[in-house]
Design a protein around this motif. Structure first.
Motif, mmCIF file in Angstrom:
data_model
loop_
_atom_site.group_PDB
_atom_site.id
_atom_site.type_symbol
_atom_site.label_atom_id
_atom_site.label_comp_id
_atom_site.label_asym_id
_atom_site.label_seq_id
_atom_site.Cartn_x
_atom_site.Cartn_y
_atom_site.Cartn_z
ATOM 1 N N LEU A 104 187.055 47.325 103.510
ATOM 2 C CA LEU A 104 186.515 46.166 104.216
ATOM 3 C C LEU A 104 185.019 46.008 103.959
ATOM 4 N N ILE A 105 184.298 47.123 103.896
ATOM 5 C CA ILE A 105 182.871 47.060 103.558
ATOM 6 C C ILE A 105 182.674 46.431 102.187
ATOM 7 N N LEU A 106 183.478 46.837 101.217
ATOM 8 C CA LEU A 106 183.335 46.308 99.857
ATOM 9 C C LEU A 106 183.655 44.827 99.789
ATOM 10 N N TYR B 267 179.603 38.217 100.632
ATOM 11 C CA TYR B 267 178.349 37.702 101.176
ATOM 12 C C TYR B 267 177.213 37.785 100.165
ATOM 13 N N TYR B 268 177.342 38.636 99.181
ATOM 14 C CA TYR B 268 176.391 38.582 98.064
ATOM 15 C C TYR B 268 176.512 37.234 97.365
ATOM 16 N N ILE B 269 177.731 36.758 97.204
ATOM 17 C CA ILE B 269 177.946 35.433 96.614
ATOM 18 C C ILE B 269 177.382 34.356 97.525
ATOM 19 N N ASN B 270 177.762 34.411 98.806
ATOM 20 C CA ASN B 270 177.429 33.330 99.729
ATOM 21 C C ASN B 270 175.934 33.162 99.939
ATOM 22 N N GLN B 271 175.223 34.267 100.100
ATOM 23 C CA GLN B 271 173.811 34.169 100.456
ATOM 24 C C GLN B 271 172.866 34.477 99.300
ATOM 25 N N MET C 140 191.876 43.345 97.319
ATOM 26 C CA MET C 140 191.056 42.171 97.611
ATOM 27 C C MET C 140 189.614 42.404 97.197
ATOM 28 N N ALA C 141 189.143 43.654 97.318
ATOM 29 C CA ALA C 141 187.787 43.969 96.877
ATOM 30 C C ALA C 141 187.655 43.822 95.363
ATOM 31 N N PHE D 138 185.156 41.243 93.414
ATOM 32 C CA PHE D 138 184.186 41.638 92.384
ATOM 33 C C PHE D 138 184.245 40.678 91.197
ATOM 34 N N LEU D 139 185.447 40.262 90.812
ATOM 35 C CA LEU D 139 185.576 39.291 89.727
ATOM 36 C C LEU D 139 184.898 37.973 90.098
#
Length: 447
Positions: free
Chosen positions: A291-293, A299-303, A351-352, A356-357
């Motif tokens: 879940l952390i991953l 959120y790296y993508i989003n923000q 899902m992680a 990543f992709l």
């Protein structure tokens, strides 16, 4: 009398019903708990989502005109008019990428670090649930007021922090309290938090699109803390938490009323002190790490990247494009968070991998601007949201069904920190990555 956050040795523990549908049919008031938890999920995450959706506008207010571009270049965006549209036939000529000086990751950190802090200590706080929820409601209202009336930077960030505190304390408390209810409240809670994504992002985007200022829009949203209070104190049927977990009289005939814990395997017995609780945490890593991953990557993508994915000259300005990215992402989250009763995934780590992709694709898009149409980006963002919401709901559903009942409340509270850890790490990573991409040469699409 004990309550959530206190270490006790329970004498009564609910077991999974032999026939959940039959048990649900006998409990005529179950709808109140299910509906209340949906509303609580909606209200708990609403302010958090609004702050992220408004991040682009918040940074504009802090920085003035955050674009770095020549006087001849226009995208139809006017800082004083957030509803302006980029539909003029103009010649672009950016001397630098159109970036805010700060990544929206700065807002993300202000919006998640307080939640992370309060979740980290929530299981150690012997506060009555009514006190906790009062603090949640008060902090949410204060967050909206401070953000709306802020005239200096620090007041604005205090407003975001108050909203984050409310969301974090609420999530830890509601998830722990859910262990006293029918297991289906987890699915309605998750659906409600997904609904918060749509309601929060779409209401902000829609109201500002109608011409309301960000200040007026945020003030209208003060109705949400009031709705949260009504759902908790008027609609939800409260449980007696002096027993852990409590059993309602009408449900007792369908459950084991008394358990001799000495007859249970050691790994199913209650955690009786803090030493046992701390040593139990590594066994929860199977839920926490995937879940952390998932949250770190999305959120790296989003923000960090959304703001840099820009299509000039279309019917949406850059600021509007950012808002609609958030709306579409939240639609995906809502769909997947509402799906656990139809389909479950035990392997959240998959899902992680897919997330990543997505990071790879959006990073290349932010650097090279190679995607020919914004509609492709919309589809990919929807997919990203589906993965994020699916990771969340399947993790907590597994805890509700797989973890021994005597340890379930604590497991919920500890695992609830996972998404906040991932989001906080994403905020830290997003800021330098965003700034590095901003310093790259201007792509051909902006020339």
């Amino acid at each position: 009398m004990t309550d959530i956050g206190e270490a006790t040795s329970p004498s009564v523990v609910p077991l999974t019903e032999n026939d959940p549908e039959q048990a649900t049919a006998k409990d005529k008031g179950l709808w109140r708990d299910l509906v209340a938890y949906w509303i609580l999920g909606l209200c708990n995450n609403y302010g958090y989502v609004v702050m992220l959706t408004a991040a682009h506008d918040i940074l504009k207010e802090l920085e003035g005109d955050g674009h770095s571009k020549s006087a001849a270049s226009l995208d139809g965006y006017d800082v004083a008019n957030t509803t302006a549209r980029a539909n003029e036939d103009v010649t672009f000529g950016y001397e630098a990428r159109p970036c805010n000086k700060l990544s929206t990751g700065a807002i993300l950190l202000a919006d998640i670090l307080p939640a992370l802090a309060v979740k980290s200590i929530a299981s150690f706080l012997p506060l009555a649930k009514h006190v906790r929820i009062f603090l949640c409601v008060a902090a949410a209202a204060a967050g909206f007021l401070l953000t709306a009336f802020a005239t200096v930077e620090w007041v604005l960030f205090v407003g975001v922090i108050a909203t984050s505190f409310s969301s974090g304390l609420g999530e830890a408390t509601f998830l722990a309290y859910a262990t006293y209810f029918n297991k289906n409240v987890i699915s309605t809670w998750s659906s409600g938090t997904g609904g918060a994504g749509i309601a929060g992002s779409l209401s902000y985007t829609g109201l500002t699109g109608l011409g309301l200022t960000p200040k007026t829009t945020i003030l209208i949203m003060l109705v949400v803390p009031g709705l949260e209070a009504a759902a908790f104190w008027l609609l939800l049927r409260h449980k007696d938490t002096s027993k852990k977990p409590a059993v309602e009289e009408e449900e007792a005939k369908d459950r084991a009323e008394e358990i001799d814990y000495s007859t249970l395997p050691e790994d199913e017995r209650p955690l009786e002190n803090w030493n046992q609780r701390i040593r139990y945490i590594p066994s929860l890593f199977i839920f926490m790490i995937p879940l952390i991953l998932v949250y770190l990557l999305e959120y790296y993508i989003n923000q960090g990247l959304f703001e840099l994915v820009y299509f000039p000259g279309i019917w949406l300005s850059q600021s509007e494009q950012y808002r609609w990215y958030q709306v579409i992402y939240q639609i995906g989250v809502f769909i997947s968070r509402s799906s656990v009763n139809l389909i479950q995934f035990r392997q959240v780590w998959i899902m992680a991998v897919f997330q990543f992709l997505n990071v790879v694709y959006f990073t290349f898009e932010a650097v090279y601007y190679f995607t020919p149409s914004i509609w492709i980006i919309f589809v990919l963002i929807l997919w990203e949201g589906l993965l994020g919401g699916g990771g969340y709901v399947n993790t907590f559903y597994r805890i509700q069904t797989d973890v021994p009942a005597a340890r379930r409340e604590y497991a919920m509270m500890v695992t609830s920190i996972s998404d906040s850890v991932g989001i906080a790490l994403a905020g830290v990573a997003a800021i330098p990555s965003h700034n590095a991409i901003c310093d790259l040469p201007v792509p051909d699409r902006l020339l």
